[in-house]
Design a protein around this motif. Structure first.
Motif, PDB file in Angstrom:
ATOM      1  N   LYS A  50      50.330  31.816  41.909  1.00 43.33           N
ATOM      2  CA  LYS A  50      50.373  33.151  42.513  1.00 43.33           C
ATOM      3  C   LYS A  50      49.875  34.240  41.563  1.00 43.33           C
ATOM      4  O   LYS A  50      50.538  35.257  41.340  1.00 43.33           O
ATOM      5  N   TYR A  75      39.235  31.101  46.808  1.00 44.57           N
ATOM      6  CA  TYR A  75      38.067  31.713  47.449  1.00 44.57           C
ATOM      7  C   TYR A  75      36.840  30.808  47.270  1.00 44.57           C
ATOM      8  O   TYR A  75      36.078  30.564  48.209  1.00 44.57           O
ATOM      9  N   GLN A 133      47.444  36.056  49.127  1.00 47.75           N
ATOM     10  CA  GLN A 133      47.185  37.498  49.070  1.00 47.75           C
ATOM     11  C   GLN A 133      48.482  38.284  49.266  1.00 47.75           C
ATOM     12  O   GLN A 133      48.739  39.269  48.562  1.00 47.75           O
ATOM     13  N   SER A 180      44.973  40.133  53.912  1.00 46.61           N
ATOM     14  CA  SER A 180      45.845  39.090  54.459  1.00 46.61           C
ATOM     15  C   SER A 180      45.981  39.241  55.965  1.00 46.61           C
ATOM     16  O   SER A 180      45.930  38.249  56.711  1.00 46.61           O
ATOM     17  N   GLU A 183      46.123  36.430  40.252  1.00 43.45           N
ATOM     18  CA  GLU A 183      44.830  36.856  40.784  1.00 43.45           C
ATOM     19  C   GLU A 183      43.749  35.814  40.526  1.00 43.45           C
ATOM     20  O   GLU A 183      42.840  35.631  41.339  1.00 43.45           O
ATOM     21  N   LEU A 230      45.072  43.929  49.351  1.00 45.95           N
ATOM     22  CA  LEU A 230      45.419  42.533  49.613  1.00 45.95           C
ATOM     23  C   LEU A 230      46.195  42.377  50.913  1.00 45.95           C
ATOM     24  O   LEU A 230      45.990  41.406  51.655  1.00 45.95           O
ATOM     25  N   ILE A 289      45.075  31.263  51.695  1.00 42.59           N
ATOM     26  CA  ILE A 289      44.453  32.479  51.153  1.00 42.59           C
ATOM     27  C   ILE A 289      45.257  33.695  51.597  1.00 42.59           C
ATOM     28  O   ILE A 289      45.602  34.568  50.786  1.00 42.59           O
ATOM     29  N   SER A 298      47.140  27.633  43.486  1.00 47.21           N
ATOM     30  CA  SER A 298      47.647  28.712  44.332  1.00 47.21           C
ATOM     31  C   SER A 298      49.125  28.969  44.098  1.00 47.21           C
ATOM     32  O   SER A 298      49.612  30.097  44.257  1.00 47.21           O
ATOM     33  N   LEU A 314      43.460  33.339  43.249  1.00 45.65           N
ATOM     34  CA  LEU A 314      42.688  33.772  44.410  1.00 45.65           C
ATOM     35  C   LEU A 314      41.221  33.415  44.263  1.00 45.65           C
ATOM     36  O   LEU A 314      40.591  32.924  45.203  1.00 45.65           O
TER      37      LEU A 314
END
Length: 816
Positions: free
Chosen positions: A61, A70, A130, A155, A63, A151, A126, A58, A66
């Motif tokens: 940073k 997830y 986002q 968020s 995509e 996003l 998460i 994470s 994510l």
């Protein structure tokens, strides 16, 4: 540049999830074969890797980060439906995202042994991730604007979702980042920023001035709400020093944009006075925005545009229109257009999610299957009890009449009744009295093993409690942790219940030992060879020839009927024991359709239909016995009259040996079940001890963290956050230790399954009333299945020889 705000991530800590999760899955699914077990072990390893990848990636940073996080959250959500989450004692530790709690009265980190806590922390990251990815998009491109708007709204939805999740997941004062006021403020920031993205999109696409003005007016209103929320006393000191100035600048700047674009609407309507009033206000607001911060760069160009338009408008008004400039406050407020909404998290979050525990049966289905099996066992046991009670009555009547020995004619050199020789042969084939002695001698060792495990468990709880009391005495009111006595009450009740179970087992051991000793002479004689037995017995010759005696022949026919009756009962008992009921498909269907399972009513209906033919056969068999016994008693009276009694010593000895033979089979069965009882109890106690060990480790981790907090707070003289009691306490029903007066069964009779769902409560009050392992009945009135399908087999079951002290050694192992 818009200079959007992104939320910092919570810092995770590495935790050991493999061992506790493997143990839990194994205890819930104790009938797993080697292949299935290997499959789930591999799935647990994958989950461990998935967590490490998700929580640490994470920080990149991107995509792709994510998708990783997830997938981990989706897997946690799927897994919690398939295990008893209160049983998973993993001390998850996360740091406060803002990391300023110790200065302002909060905690910098928190450790809770709860999957729900892990989920809310992951959901926070998460939402933060986002916001970070949205903030770094290219706002000059349609793709970047579209993704950023999506996003930011997601968020906002995640923070809104957390406001509802956190109170249930964290049963004490949370870290500052999980405070409801904090989450509300963060969600409002994300929603305002998503509206701002639409403002940028509208400006980029040269939409109508009135449309842009409406969007800007709504966005200014959202930022006004944000400014109010982030300046609350409870949260204002959390934020980065730039956050409040940026929000204030945007609120003023977007108000200025509203006036600017609305002035263009007035200009198109030839309302020069209104145009000038709005431009004057716009210039004022842009200057206020610039005084707050210099970081919202895209607003600077609008100050120049507004000043230029204002100069031109005033010039035109002075030379041409000469309109009166109205007070801006008297003009109608511009309309608003809200085009964003809070996007709640979807289920699943990842479009490509695949459950690595897809073959793991949901916990509700497992519990329903366990209930179904217990109901089936109860139905089957009731029928087998009827058979065995009838057989006991039959045996006692035949024994009192010395049948069939009284009517047998010896055709061997030892002059012994053939039935007696057959009994002796069966006893010797099964190891004789030596086998019984070995099994009886094994019981004390098994008893000691269980007592040692239970004492070790009690010692762990006592040690944890004493440590907590000592620290409470040392720090006084500053030691704000929930007292051990309030968290371990159920554990202590379970300890007492297990002690009662062991006491009952000791009583059963004494009963078996007493029956063995009272029939020792008969058992020893049946273990002798034919020649040795003949020397021990008095002469069995009768004064009359029984070959042609009508009453004797009639008794032989009745004994054949008894033999047939017993064979039918053996077949019936075998069929009853082999009855199986597979409700898995029905339960899965009900669970997928309604989310609940009415296991009791579904099972009873199926069992009654399944057992109806067998129950009818049992009824007819028992009824037939009554007729046979009546005929035997009448015929035996005639036989005694015809023959006369044999010597009392011979009849007494034969009766004694017949009783000893019946007792041999009974004791052998009792002792086998007794040994299995103790072994099953060991499995239950090890599972219970493992949960206590995990609890003590989690409390130790929490204690160390609180001690560090105390040290930090002492140096800064800041009051500690007071821990609260959990919202719900797990209350487990008391274990029923009563025994019916008519059923003298020293060992527990009914299987209760292991493990059952624990009381829904906090991360600590997760123990349950101990299940009673299936045992044996010295009076042989209850069948005992050979396979105990509902008894938990803890994963990685340790060698019994390691007790006591096994968990002392385990606790010395360095944990992450």
């Amino acid at each position: 540049m818009p200079n959007f705000i992104s939320v910092p991530l919570k810092k995770p800590y590495d935790v050991e999830i493999v061992r506790p999760l493997k143990n839990l899955i194994k205890s819930l699914n104790n009938n797993l074969g080697p292949e299935k077990l290997a499959h789930f072990e591999n799935a647990v390893e994958k989950l461990n890797v998935l967590r490490k990848t998700a929580v640490w990636k994470s920080y990149e940073k991107q995509e792709s980060s994510l998708e990783s996080i997830y997938g981990y959250y989706d897997q946690l959500s799927a897994l919690e439906t398939k295990i008893v989450v209160q049983d998973l004692q993993i001390p998850f530790k996360w740091k406060d995202a803002f990391d300023k709690g110790s200065i302002f009265g909060g905690r910098t980190s928190m450790t809770i042994s709860s999957m729900a806590y892990e989920k809310v922390c992951v959901m926070f990251n998460i939402a933060a991730l986002q916001s970070a990815i949205a903030s770094t998009q290219n706002f000059q491109s349609d793709e970047g604007l579209k993704l950023a708007a999506k996003l930011f709204q997601q968020s906002a939805g995640a923070f809104e979702f957390l406001k509802n999740m956190v109170p249930a997941a964290i049963a004490q004062t949370p870290t500052s980042d999980m405070n409801p006021d904090t989450l509300a403020a963060l969600g409002s920031i994300m929603l305002a920023q998503s509206q701002e993205v639409f403002v940028l999109k509208a400006i980029k696409d040269n939409m109508k001035d009135l449309v842009i003005a409406k969007l800007c007016c709504q966005c200014e209103s959202l930022y006004a709400d944000v400014l109010r929320l982030i300046q609350k006393e409870s949260v204002r000191n959390l934020w980065d020093k730039d956050w409040i100035p940026i929000i204030a600048a945007k609120q003023a700047g977007l108000n200025g944009l509203t006036m600017y674009y609305h002035s263009l609407v007035s200009k198109s309507n030839k309302a020069i006075g209104e145009e000038i009033a709005k431009l004057q206000k716009a210039v004022e607001l842009f200057k206020v925005s610039g005084s707050k911060t210099e970081k919202v760069l895209y607003l600077e160009e609008y100050l120049a545009k507004a000043e230029k338009n204002l100069t031109e408008a005033k010039k035109d008004n002075d030379f041409i229109y000469n309109e009166i400039i109205p007070d801006i406050n008297t003009l109608p407020a511009p309309p608003k257009a809200l085009v964003v909404k809070v996007l709640a998290p979807t289920d699943p979050l990842s479009a490509s999610f695949e459950d690595i525990f897809d073959e793991l049966v949901p916990v509700l289905v497992n519990q329903a299957l366990s209930t179904s099996e217990n109901i089936k066992n109860e139905f089957v046991s009731n029928e087998i009890i009827k058979i065995r009670e009838a057989t006991q009555m039959l045996n006692s009547i035949l024994l009192s009449l010395n049948l069939p020995a009284a009517i047998e004619t010896s055709d061997n050199t030892s002059n012994l009744p053939p039935s007696l020789l057959e009994k002796s042969k069966i006893v010797r084939a099964n190891g004789g009295i030596a086998t019984l002695k070995n099994m009886i001698n094994e019981l004390p060792e098994l008893l000691k093993r269980n007592r040692d495990i239970l004492n070790e468990t009690a010692s762990m709880l006592l040690s944890e409690s004493e440590s907590d009391e000592q620290l409470k005495a040392k720090f006084g009111d500053k030691w704000t942790r929930i007292p051990s006595a309030k968290l371990t009450q159920t554990f202590k009740e379970n300890l007492e219940a297990y002690k009662k179970i062991i006491d009952n087992a000791i009583t059963a051991d004494k009963t078996v030992q007493s029956k063995f000793e009272s029939n020792l002479n008969g058992l020893e004689m049946l273990s002798l060879t034919e020649e040795e037995l003949a020397k021990k017995l008095p002469s069995c010759e009768t004064s009359k020839d029984l070959t042609n005696l009508n009453s004797a022949n009639e008794l032989r026919k009745l004994m054949d009927d008894v033999k047939t009756l017993r064979e039918e009962r053996d077949a019936l008992e075998s069929e009853l024991k082999s009855v199986s009921i597979d409700m898995k498909k029905q339960f899965l269907s009900a669970f997928s359709t309604t989310g609940t399972i009415d296991s009791a009513s579904m099972t009873v209906a199926e069992i009654e239909k399944l057992l109806a033919p067998l129950k009818e056969r049992v009824k007819k068999n028992v009824a037939l016995q009554e007729s046979i016994i009546s005929n035997i008693q009448q015929t035996h009276s005639q036989f005694v009259s015809d023959v006369g009694l044999t010597s009392q010593s011979v009849e007494s000895m034969q009766t004694q040996l017949a009783a000893a033979f019946d007792l041999f089979s009974e004791l052998q069965s009792n002792l086998r079940d007794g040994i299995k009882f103790y072994n099953d109890l060991t499995h239950l106690l090890v599972t219970f001890q493992s949960k206590v060990s995990d609890f003590c480790y989690a409390r130790k981790t929490e204690k160390e963290e609180l001690l560090r907090d105390l040290t930090q707070h002492a140096s800064k003289e800041v009051p500690l956050v007071t821990a609260q009691m959990p919202r719900e306490q797990s209350t487990a029903p008391a274990l029923d230790q009563t025994t019916s007066a008519s059923t003298t069964v020293p060992y527990p009779m009914q299987p209760q399954g292991m493990p059952l769902p624990y009381g829904y409560g906090t991360q600590y009050t997760n123990s349950m009333p101990p299940p009673m392992p299936q045992g044996f009945n010295p009076y042989a009135t209850l069948p005992y299945p050979g396979v105990y399908q509902n008894i938990a087999q803890p994963f990685g079951f340790p060698n019994y020889g390691t007790y006591p002290g096994a968990y002392n050694n385990q606790n010395n192992i360095q944990r992450p």
